[in-house]
Design a protein around this motif. Structure first.
Motif, mmCIF file in Angstrom:
data_model
loop_
_atom_site.group_PDB
_atom_site.id
_atom_site.type_symbol
_atom_site.label_atom_id
_atom_site.label_comp_id
_atom_site.label_asym_id
_atom_site.label_seq_id
_atom_site.Cartn_x
_atom_site.Cartn_y
_atom_site.Cartn_z
ATOM 1 N N SER A 167 -1.646 -2.248 17.882
ATOM 2 C CA SER A 167 -0.232 -1.979 17.634
ATOM 3 C C SER A 167 0.204 -2.688 16.355
ATOM 4 O O SER A 167 -0.386 -3.684 15.940
ATOM 5 N N PRO A 168 1.260 -2.212 15.680
ATOM 6 C CA PRO A 168 1.742 -2.904 14.488
ATOM 7 C C PRO A 168 2.154 -4.355 14.750
ATOM 8 O O PRO A 168 2.003 -5.193 13.861
ATOM 9 N N VAL A 169 2.656 -4.656 15.936
ATOM 10 C CA VAL A 169 3.008 -6.049 16.229
ATOM 11 C C VAL A 169 1.748 -6.907 16.335
ATOM 12 O O VAL A 169 1.698 -8.037 15.846
ATOM 13 N N ALA A 227 -8.038 2.124 5.984
ATOM 14 C CA ALA A 227 -7.270 1.084 6.669
ATOM 15 C C ALA A 227 -6.777 0.031 5.676
ATOM 16 O O ALA A 227 -5.639 -0.456 5.777
ATOM 17 N N GLU A 228 -7.615 -0.326 4.711
ATOM 18 C CA GLU A 228 -7.208 -1.294 3.697
ATOM 19 C C GLU A 228 -6.018 -0.767 2.896
ATOM 20 O O GLU A 228 -5.084 -1.513 2.572
ATOM 21 N N MET A 287 -4.936 4.223 10.183
ATOM 22 C CA MET A 287 -3.646 3.907 9.577
ATOM 23 C C MET A 287 -2.625 3.413 10.595
ATOM 24 O O MET A 287 -1.706 2.666 10.256
ATOM 25 N N ARG A 288 -2.803 3.800 11.852
ATOM 26 C CA ARG A 288 -1.785 3.544 12.869
ATOM 27 C C ARG A 288 -1.455 2.060 13.066
ATOM 28 O O ARG A 288 -0.281 1.715 13.276
ATOM 29 N N LEU A 342 0.179 9.664 9.180
ATOM 30 C CA LEU A 342 -0.549 10.647 8.392
ATOM 31 C C LEU A 342 0.235 11.947 8.290
ATOM 32 O O LEU A 342 0.906 12.362 9.235
ATOM 33 N N GLY A 343 0.144 12.590 7.126
ATOM 34 C CA GLY A 343 0.665 13.927 6.936
ATOM 35 C C GLY A 343 -0.315 14.709 6.082
ATOM 36 O O GLY A 343 -1.215 14.132 5.454
#
Length: 836
Positions: A52-54, A196-197, A237-238, A244-245
């Motif tokens: 998760s981003p957190v 990811a980087e 990326m999440r 993503l698009g």
């Protein structure tokens, strides 16, 4: 397992040397004994869900504080929050600790950051906001901004995306930093570590979406294998909150799906897009949405079937809406076969002409993506009038981080000042304040969506964009998308501290270099609003003003023997000035009130027309090109002054590019000035144009194995000629006696470096080798190279402080390779302080 491997790879990868891969996230130790006794000693994470981003935020905080202060954060507990960093969402914080006053001020993706007490609070409206707040906190620490703060930061607009122009074969259109990090050999790449980087870098500047493929889209991206691959990209990326698009090819139902049509009003086509969209969202449930380029530059679109652009956009909107997806529909629609003989024809009018009658007809999840100017990322354009035309349609601004027309990352051009001018421009719609930044946020016309799209095009090069200094543009783009009120110089200096450290001289020097780079580039490439005088029919890199006319693309100057400029007035021209709201239109309609820096954009005038400065147009051209090229020479010396203050790897990398820019700026200066001198036959009052007393023309030397060659375009060679070897296997020599007085000189050789070969050269004085080099810039620079002798391949190498006697024998030898016939233009003997 994959996520753990990606994150582990990040930690390992950024422990390497100063190769640029860490960008502004170096987390270098502060250069003084900064006490960190008051820093929190532990961290409390209000969401421990891995990925998760957190969760990413707490990893980033640990990593950053360890790097900056050498301090390891312990795991804290909710019951012991004193001396801790607390990071999480507002909802999670309130569940654990009760209400806090600033929660109601938080908007989507926003965050609250407080370091006023013995604890640090980083509370996001959502998980992405908590990550953004963590990056903000670490940025402050890394810059030595250790004072207590307490504030809420909310995004100016909801859409903050990048557009990557990557192709399925791994190439990148307008990319200057190596192959794609997303695709290879027709498929999504298996190794997503670098993805990811990159997502981490984007999250740190608060970018929340990324279109991963070229707007000139390939329908094979929609194959099952590639849809699964898109899932891998999204998974990487999440953790950083970057959604993503993808770009879509409008004709996909026919070319890929097997239907007989791609008519957007055909029920079968509509159903096909709904089905493929469902398949993508099944694998990427949080996909940001679609980007569509239609009926532009040969791309298919709804106009093929006499349907409107809105009907085409809404077809995708219907498919994406159940999933919460957005459709970005590019306003870059124009006819590239218009006739210049028609005085009223004007590509700059196209966007308004195509879209004005469609205002209010787009679905609510459609955003019209508008390039900042009416043409195409030129060195200077007025704001696109479409921003004030669409009152009932959500809009976003399209900016270009990749320097397509602006030196392609081989010339230093810091773009934030350009973007600031555009964002702060007041369109004065309905005689009310209507700044572009407030239109794209949705505030001015009360639209539900809006924001920014930046064309970035990172590649596998460790510097990401191919140039260390060009990364300032990516940094500034992201933070201006978040807050356009930020200052260009303020952003730049933050980036310098994070990238190169705290040395005062480094900060001052790179600031000065960067802040004068855009005006300098404008001066030596194209000023007074004439656009970038590049070759629009080829690589968009070097000079070729002749291509700006007599073509169907509409990037015209209408230059002839007596006059220059587009008449875009309502009274006598194309009417483009009249597309703006009345107050702005009135300014542009009149020569007297039009700013000189846009004069030739809106008016056709004689070369002898007097500017507000008192100079004639043609003399301004001459002077500006000399001034801009002189600034490019200064940039080399300014960067040289930082030797020993910046690590060797990055110092040498930037120095090489600054030397290249200095040489290429002279190519630009001479080419543009010679072209307009020949066209107008008006002399330079200072006697510089066409007068080069320090040069020896290669074609006038004694040639053996070389022959004279007429260069096309003529003005990209001194004296219109160069020399090439008589065959691709014959070594050539050019010799002459030095006629200059004895002394010490910088000896510069102008030559051409073509793709398709790596010729070798040697320079001799009296049979003593002064230097040798290879024509291999295509391996070192990353710009779009050329197979011709022209303004793209023209370059220079300089050997400094060489003792020369009058009558000495100068010899250049060239060994051809492949299609590169060791071409040479001229040699200059430059006394101290002389530029040429």
């Amino acid at each position: 397992m994959l996520l753990s491997g990606v994150l582990f790879g990040l930690f390992l990868g950024l422990a390497s040397g100063e190769d640029g891969s860490a960008a502004w996230l170096r987390y270098a130790p502060l250069p003084h004994d900064s006490s960190h006794s008051s820093l929190p000693s532990s961290i409390i994470t209000l969401n421990s869900t891995r990925g998760s981003p957190v969760y990413t935020a707490q990893q980033e905080l640990r990593r950053g504080i360890q790097g900056i202060f050498g301090k390891t954060l312990n795991n804290g507990t909710s019951s012991n929050q004193h001396g801790a960093i607390i990071v999480g969402t507002a909802q999670a914080y309130q569940k654990s600790y009760g209400e806090f006053d600033d929660a109601k001020e938080l908007e989507e993706d926003g965050y609250f950051l407080s370091s006023e007490s013995n604890q640090v609070l980083i509370i996001g409206q959502n998980e992405r906001g908590a990550l953004y707040g963590s990056f903000d906190y670490l940025s402050r620490l890394a810059q030595g901004k250790l004072g207590a703060v307490s504030y809420v930061s909310n995004p100016h607009a909801s859409i903050r995306w990048t557009n990557e122009w990557d192709n399925m074969d791994g190439s990148i259109e307008r990319g200057y930093a190596g192959p794609s990090i997303f695709f290879e050999n027709g498929f999504v790449t298996d190794n997503v570590t670098r993805v990811a980087e990159y997502a981490r870098l984007l999250a740190s500047i608060r970018i929340n979406g990324m279109i991963v493929n070229n707007v000139n889209a390939n329908a094979t991206l929609l194959s099952p294998r590639n849809i699964n691959g898109l899932g891998r990209l999204a998974d990487a990326m999440r953790p950083y909150g970057v959604q993503l698009g993808i770009s879509l090819n409008f004709a996909s139902p026919q070319t890929f799906g097997g239907l007989s049509t791609f008519d957007p009003l055909d029920p079968a086509v509509d159903a096909w897009w709904a089905n493929i969209t469902n398949q993508i969202y099944a694998r990427v449930p949080d996909m940001a949405g679609y980007l569509v380029k239609a009926n532009s530059e040969g791309q298919p679109g709804p106009l093929t079937y006499n349907r409107t652009l809105a009907e085409g956009a809404n077809m995708f909107a219907r498919a994406a809406k159940p999933h919460g997806g957005i459709v970005m529909f590019r306003a870059f629609v124009y006819d590239n076969h218009i006739n210049e003989s028609n005085w009223k024809a004007d590509r700059a009018n196209a966007a308004v002409e195509f879209f004005q009658d469609l205002d209010g007809k787009f679905d609510d999840n459609v955003v019209v993506q508008i390039k900042y100017g009416p043409i195409d990322f030129q060195v200077r354009e007025p704001v696109s009038p479409l921003f004030s035309t669409l009152r009932n349609t959500s809009t976003a601004i399209e900016l270009q981080v990749t320097q397509e027309y602006l030196g392609q990352q081989t010339h230093l051009v810091y773009l934030a000042p350009l973007w600031k001018e555009i964002l702060e421009f007041d369109m004065k719609a309905d005689n009310r304040s209507s700044k572009v930044k407030d239109i794209i946020s949705g505030e001015r016309f009360r639209r539900p969506l809006g924001g920014s799209a930046g064309v970035v095009n990172v590649g596998t090069n460790t510097t990401w964009l191919g140039s260390h200094l060009s990364m300032s543009n990516l940094y500034a783009y992201g933070l201006l998308a978040w807050d356009p009120a930020l200052g260009a110089e303020e952003l730049l200096q933050d980036w310098i501290r994070l990238t190169f450290g705290h040395d005062k001289k480094v900060i001052e020097t790179v600031t000065e270099m960067s802040m004068k780079s855009w005006p300098a580039y404008e001066n030596y490439t194209g000023n007074l609003g004439i656009q970038t005088l590049t070759d629009i029919l080829y690589t968009h890199f070097g000079p070729n003003p002749a291509t700006m006319d007599n073509n169907g693309w509409g990037q015209w100057t209408r230059a002839d023997k007596f006059s220059i400029g587009m008449d875009r007035t309502v009274k006598n021209g194309t009417g483009n000035a009249g597309q703006y709201p009345s107050e702005v239109a009135k300014v542009y309609e009149s020569i007297e009130t039009t700013p000189d820096n846009l004069l030739l954009w809106f008016h056709h005038v004689n070369y002898t027309h007097r500017l507000k400065s008192g100079k004639t147009v043609i003399q301004h051209f001459y002077d500006s090109h000399y001034e801009g090229a002189a600034t490019a020479q200064d940039l080399v010396e300014q960067w040289n002054s930082l030797e020993g203050r910046i690590d060797v790897e990055r110092f040498e990398h930037v120095l090489f590019r600054q030397k290249y820019q200095a040489g290429h700026a002279l190519v630009w200066r001479d080419s543009i000035n010679q072209f307009y001198y020949n066209l107008s036959e008006i002399k330079d009052e200072a006697g510089r144009v066409g007068n080069h007393p320090y040069r020896i023309e290669a074609e006038k030397m004694t040639l053996d194995g070389y022959r004279s060659y007429s260069v096309n375009p003529f003005h990209t060679a001194s004296g219109a000629k160069a020399i090439v070897t008589t065959s691709n296997t014959t070594e050539g020599t050019a010799t002459t006696k030095v006629t200059f007085e004895s002394g010490r000189y910088d000896i510069a050789v102008n030559y051409y470096d073509l793709i398709g070969g790596k010729a070798q050269y040697e320079l001799h004085i009296n049979n003593k080798t002064i230097g040798s080099w290879k024509g291999d810039l295509e391996d070192k620079l990353g710009h779009a190279p050329s197979v011709y002798l022209d303004g793209h391949s023209a370059t220079r190498i300089t050997f400094r402080n060489i003792t020369v006697g009058k009558g000495d024998v100068l010899k250049i030898s060239g060994r051809p390779d492949g299609v590169e016939p060791a071409p040479i233009d001229y040699v200059s003997f430059l006394p101290p302080g002389v530029v040429d």
